[in-house]
Design a protein around this motif. Structure first.
Motif, mmCIF file in Angstrom:
data_model
loop_
_atom_site.group_PDB
_atom_site.id
_atom_site.type_symbol
_atom_site.label_atom_id
_atom_site.label_comp_id
_atom_site.label_asym_id
_atom_site.label_seq_id
_atom_site.Cartn_x
_atom_site.Cartn_y
_atom_site.Cartn_z
ATOM 1 N N VAL A 65 41.046 61.689 22.611
ATOM 2 C CA VAL A 65 41.225 60.737 23.710
ATOM 3 C C VAL A 65 42.696 60.638 24.099
ATOM 4 C CG1 VAL A 65 41.053 58.301 24.378
ATOM 5 C CG2 VAL A 65 39.172 59.398 23.149
ATOM 6 N N VAL A 66 43.581 60.553 23.112
ATOM 7 C CA VAL A 66 45.011 60.456 23.398
ATOM 8 C C VAL A 66 45.509 61.716 24.109
ATOM 9 C CG1 VAL A 66 47.311 60.345 22.361
ATOM 10 C CG2 VAL A 66 45.503 58.814 21.544
ATOM 11 N N SER A 67 44.978 62.870 23.725
ATOM 12 C CA SER A 67 45.369 64.126 24.365
ATOM 13 C C SER A 67 44.965 64.140 25.838
ATOM 14 C CB SER A 67 44.730 65.299 23.635
ATOM 15 O OG SER A 67 45.040 66.522 24.285
ATOM 16 N N LEU A 68 43.740 63.689 26.128
ATOM 17 C CA LEU A 68 43.272 63.616 27.517
ATOM 18 C C LEU A 68 44.115 62.612 28.311
ATOM 19 C CD1 LEU A 68 41.257 64.251 29.787
ATOM 20 C CD2 LEU A 68 39.757 62.471 28.826
ATOM 21 N N TRP A 69 44.410 61.483 27.685
ATOM 22 C CA TRP A 69 45.233 60.434 28.316
ATOM 23 C C TRP A 69 46.609 60.987 28.694
ATOM 24 C CZ3 TRP A 69 49.579 58.126 25.763
ATOM 25 C CH2 TRP A 69 50.120 57.010 26.396
ATOM 26 N N LYS A 70 47.222 61.719 27.780
ATOM 27 C CA LYS A 70 48.545 62.294 28.069
ATOM 28 C C LYS A 70 48.472 63.310 29.206
ATOM 29 C CE LYS A 70 50.653 61.747 23.481
ATOM 30 N NZ LYS A 70 51.163 62.450 22.267
ATOM 31 N N LYS A 71 47.419 64.132 29.204
ATOM 32 C CA LYS A 71 47.294 65.168 30.230
ATOM 33 C C LYS A 71 47.122 64.549 31.619
ATOM 34 C CE LYS A 71 43.477 67.689 30.376
ATOM 35 N NZ LYS A 71 42.524 68.791 30.028
ATOM 36 N N MET A 72 46.205 63.601 31.733
ATOM 37 C CA MET A 72 45.935 63.019 33.052
ATOM 38 C C MET A 72 47.094 62.160 33.531
ATOM 39 S SD MET A 72 41.819 62.280 32.906
ATOM 40 C CE MET A 72 41.721 61.864 34.650
ATOM 41 N N ASN A 73 47.764 61.445 32.598
ATOM 42 C CA ASN A 73 48.942 60.674 33.001
ATOM 43 C C ASN A 73 50.069 61.586 33.484
ATOM 44 O OD1 ASN A 73 48.097 58.040 32.754
ATOM 45 N ND2 ASN A 73 48.888 57.755 30.685
ATOM 46 N N SER A 74 50.203 62.755 32.857
ATOM 47 C CA SER A 74 51.262 63.683 33.291
ATOM 48 C C SER A 74 51.017 64.141 34.724
ATOM 49 C CB SER A 74 51.349 64.882 32.347
ATOM 50 O OG SER A 74 50.238 65.750 32.499
ATOM 51 N N TRP A 75 49.743 64.298 35.105
ATOM 52 C CA TRP A 75 49.422 64.648 36.490
ATOM 53 C C TRP A 75 49.883 63.530 37.432
ATOM 54 C CZ3 TRP A 75 43.551 66.028 35.503
ATOM 55 C CH2 TRP A 75 43.481 67.218 34.766
ATOM 56 N N VAL A 76 49.596 62.296 37.022
ATOM 57 C CA VAL A 76 49.948 61.147 37.867
ATOM 58 C C VAL A 76 51.460 61.017 38.002
ATOM 59 C CG1 VAL A 76 49.808 58.635 38.111
ATOM 60 C CG2 VAL A 76 47.828 59.926 37.299
ATOM 61 N N TYR A 77 52.179 61.173 36.891
ATOM 62 C CA TYR A 77 53.640 61.044 36.931
ATOM 63 C C TYR A 77 54.257 62.064 37.889
ATOM 64 C CZ TYR A 77 52.921 58.299 32.671
ATOM 65 O OH TYR A 77 52.485 57.369 31.761
ATOM 66 N N ALA A 78 53.728 63.282 37.864
ATOM 67 C CA ALA A 78 54.243 64.316 38.769
ATOM 68 C C ALA A 78 53.992 63.917 40.223
ATOM 69 C CB ALA A 78 53.588 65.658 38.464
ATOM 70 N N GLY A 79 52.816 63.331 40.477
ATOM 71 C CA GLY A 79 52.496 62.869 41.826
ATOM 72 C C GLY A 79 53.392 61.717 42.261
ATOM 73 N N PHE A 80 53.585 60.753 41.353
ATOM 74 C CA PHE A 80 54.471 59.627 41.656
ATOM 75 C C PHE A 80 55.889 60.122 41.969
ATOM 76 C CE2 PHE A 80 52.083 56.182 38.977
ATOM 77 C CZ PHE A 80 51.090 56.148 39.936
ATOM 78 N N ASP A 81 56.373 61.058 41.169
ATOM 79 C CA ASP A 81 57.738 61.563 41.368
ATOM 80 C C ASP A 81 57.916 62.132 42.776
ATOM 81 O OD1 ASP A 81 58.478 60.825 38.836
ATOM 82 O OD2 ASP A 81 58.324 62.831 37.959
ATOM 83 N N THR A 82 56.892 62.846 43.257
ATOM 84 C CA THR A 82 56.950 63.398 44.611
ATOM 85 C C THR A 82 57.004 62.283 45.654
ATOM 86 O OG1 THR A 82 55.736 65.387 43.954
ATOM 87 C CG2 THR A 82 55.733 64.834 46.295
ATOM 88 N N THR A 83 56.181 61.263 45.471
ATOM 89 C CA THR A 83 56.163 60.141 46.421
ATOM 90 C C THR A 83 57.484 59.388 46.401
ATOM 91 O OG1 THR A 83 53.776 59.904 46.045
ATOM 92 C CG2 THR A 83 54.892 58.089 47.155
ATOM 93 N N TYR A 84 58.024 59.142 45.201
ATOM 94 C CA TYR A 84 59.311 58.451 45.102
ATOM 95 C C TYR A 84 60.420 59.251 45.788
ATOM 96 C CZ TYR A 84 57.249 55.315 41.580
ATOM 97 O OH TYR A 84 56.480 54.391 40.929
#
Length: 599
Positions: free
Chosen positions: A245-264
């Motif tokens: 579960v923690v591995s999946l959480w890290k993977k999906m959050n990393s996708w979101v962080y990359a998306g946020f960085d682009t928007t910022y």
């Protein structure tokens, strides 16, 4: 220092000498257009301290100023208003003192403590939306204004990266995603994860409907829908550190962080420090236990811990549940303390959060004060209203909120359409046009939002915001570009009018009324920066800039600049235009808005 500050003490001196009275304050206002004068002293408030006829008092103060203040040319009194005419040499001396300052209006950073400004703070289960845009623009601008006022600033956010809402996206991806990634789908990571948050909601509602059809009460069905129970189980596993579960959480959050960085990046905001709820959600519990021993908190029969704020006009607030787990308030207490531990020079914090959280922050700040933290006296909730659109919503991937990326793209497209209609871009390459559309579109969005007092709700109209007339970003950007055109022509004509370091304007020059008004406007900039910092209000900077631009356009229409035959006057007018451009650029920098050299 502004003219009013210069004169204020002199007026107090006059009252003390003439009436033997210590005047606490002096009230000024701009002189009305139909009277002669540059600044007006309002006499009426003085009548609380000085007995007499306001016209006579004003006349006597005026005579004192004429005798004792070299800059005062003459005075006139209309009823209870003392209108003061200032010598042109005063304004020209002021101009000579600031014209070579590259950061005029900004104050050197003080070593006396720092302020942390928190903004954005999104959830990692969906993209940023229109509300986040106002939040980010406000927080970033307030941080820049505070820096310009002389404060050291740390810009931060706390990313809400844990909890049941995050597990909902994770579970839906497991069930329906078939291994889809940002790369395979072509979607930004935050949009991809948001897609599965919507998918969870759809499946959840379908399951509720089926359970209700099978005879279960709706309230019970909402609690016992299988997909919700699975999400709750996933959260328990995450909290227990389950590897998968923690591995999946890290993977999906990393996708979101990359998306946020682009928007910022597209939005033009940044941060000095990131906090994550997964790191902070356990903070605060020990502080509460210490506060319980000191009597700040009290325990109820079921073992839950509370604070009684009824004496402060609030109510009782829970800070620990009966099972010992924390609530959001507990986490916020711990996070605030952690920030001061991380940055010991912090002596204040600004929380940029919507007005639906007004009560939460009243309670938080009170608790921190009761716990004895001295910096708690310097906490501020930058509360802001919602942003609405005329249509209620724009193109949105979720159908309920306005996606930030979509809105930014829409603004660029709106800028392109209006610019094409105006036909002002002959000779631009496609790349130059694209850059200009982005600058105009984003400038329009930022200015439209920031010109409004943060506490007010906004009705945001994209087309209206890109108007090249009126109180808009593009109107101000266009004026800046016009000034740059004047400077280029002055340079091309090999005129000595271009401003050079150390070049002094003759103080014997007789000023045109419009030149004087511009100088008054420039003189107000440092004071406006400080006022905006004190009030945490970018709107003061935005509307100051609009007033300055209106004054410049009036000057431009009524006074010849490059066509002036007197070389000395032409030189000064080009220099004055350049300084106005520099102030516009400096003011817009505080709003996070770029200014184009050409439009």
């Amino acid at each position: 220092m502004s003219l009013q500050n210069d004169l204020g003490q002199k007026v107090k001196d006059a009252v003390k000498e003439l009436y033997q009275v210590e005047l606490p304050t002096v009230e000024f206002q701009p002189t009305r257009k139909d009277f002669e004068g540059d600044v007006t002293v309002v006499v009426f408030p003085m009548l609380r301290f000085v007995k007499g006829n306001p016209v006579q008092i004003g006349t006597q103060i005026g005579e004192f100023l004429r005798e004792h203040v070299a800059e005062v040319a003459k005075c006139n009194v209309v009823q209870g208003f003392l209108n003061i005419v200032i010598e042109d040499s005063y304004y020209l001396n002021f101009f000579n003192s600031i014209k070579d300052e590259t950061d005029y209006g900004y104050v050197k950073t003080s070593s006396q403590g720092a302020i942390m400004v928190e903004y954005s703070s999104p959830n990692t289960n969906k993209p940023l939306h229109l509300g986040h845009i106002r939040n980010n623009l406000l927080g970033y601008s307030v941080g820049e204004i505070l820096k310009a006022s002389g404060k050291k600033v740390y810009k931060t956010q706390i990313i809400n990266d844990r909890g049941i809402h995050i597990c909902k996206s994770m579970l839906a991806w497991q069930k329906f995603g078939d291994g889809e990634t940002p790369e395979s789908s072509g979607l930004k990571g935050d949009h991809l994860v948001g897609k599965y948050y919507v998918a969870f909601d759809k499946a959840y509602k379908e399951q509720i409907a089926k359970l209700v059809d099978d005879g279960m009460a709706k309230e019970k069905a909402e609690k016992e829908a299988p997909i919700l129970l699975e999400a709750q189980d996933m959260l328990r596993k995450w909290e227990a550190g389950d590897t998968e579960v923690v591995s999946l959480w890290k993977k999906m959050n990393s996708w979101v962080y990359a998306g946020f960085d682009t928007t910022y990046k597209n939005m033009g905001v940044d941060f000095d420090k990131l906090y994550y709820e997964s790191d902070t959600y356990l903070l605060g519990r020990d502080v509460v236990k210490d506060g319980l021993e000191k009597g700040v908190f009290f325990k109820k029969e079921d073992g839950s811990v509370w604070i009684d704020l009824t004496d402060e006009g609030l109510d009782e607030k829970i800070v620990l549940r009966s099972d010992g787990t924390a609530v959001y308030m507990t986490q916020d207490i711990g996070t605030a303390i952690q920030r001061v531990t991380d940055f010991p020079d912090i002596n204040g914090m600004v929380y940029t959060v919507g007005n639906e959280q007004d009560y939460h922050f009243k309670v938080l700040f009170l608790i921190l004060k009761k716990l004895g933290y001295s910096w708690a006296e310097q906490l501020y909730h930058l509360s802001y209203g919602m942003v609405d659109l005329p249509s209620g919503k724009m193109k949105s991937r979720e159908g309920t909120v306005v996606d930030a990326d979509d809105l930014i793209q829409n603004m660029e497209e709106t800028a392109e359409t209006i610019s094409a209609e105006l036909g002002k871009l002959e000779g631009y390459s496609e790349e130059e046009k694209k850059d200009l559309y982005r600058t105009i579109g984003l400038g329009a969005l930022k200015y439209y939002i920031l010109k409004v007092d943060p506490k007010k709700r906004i009705l945001f109209n994209p087309e209206e915001s890109v108007d090249f007339q009126g109180n808009t970003g593009p109107f101000i950007q266009y004026t800046y570009a016009r000034i740059q055109s004047i400077l280029r022509k002055a340079e091309d004509g090999r005129s000595s009018a271009r401003l050079t370091d150390g070049q002094v304007v003759e103080t014997s020059l007789e000023l045109h009324e419009k030149e004087k008004e511009l100088l008054k406007g420039i003189q107000l900039f440092p004071e406006t920066v400080q006022l905006a910092a004190e009030n945490f209000s970018p709107a003061l900077i935005a509307n100051y800039t609009y007033d300055l631009v209106k004054e410049f356009n009036s000057f431009y229409q009524q006074v010849s600049i490059l066509g002036e035959l007197d070389e000395q006057k032409k030189q000064f007018r080009v220099q004055l235009s350049q300084k106005v451009g520099e102030v516009i650029q400096s003011a817009f920098r505080l709003l996070g808005i770029e200014v184009p050299e050409r439009m």
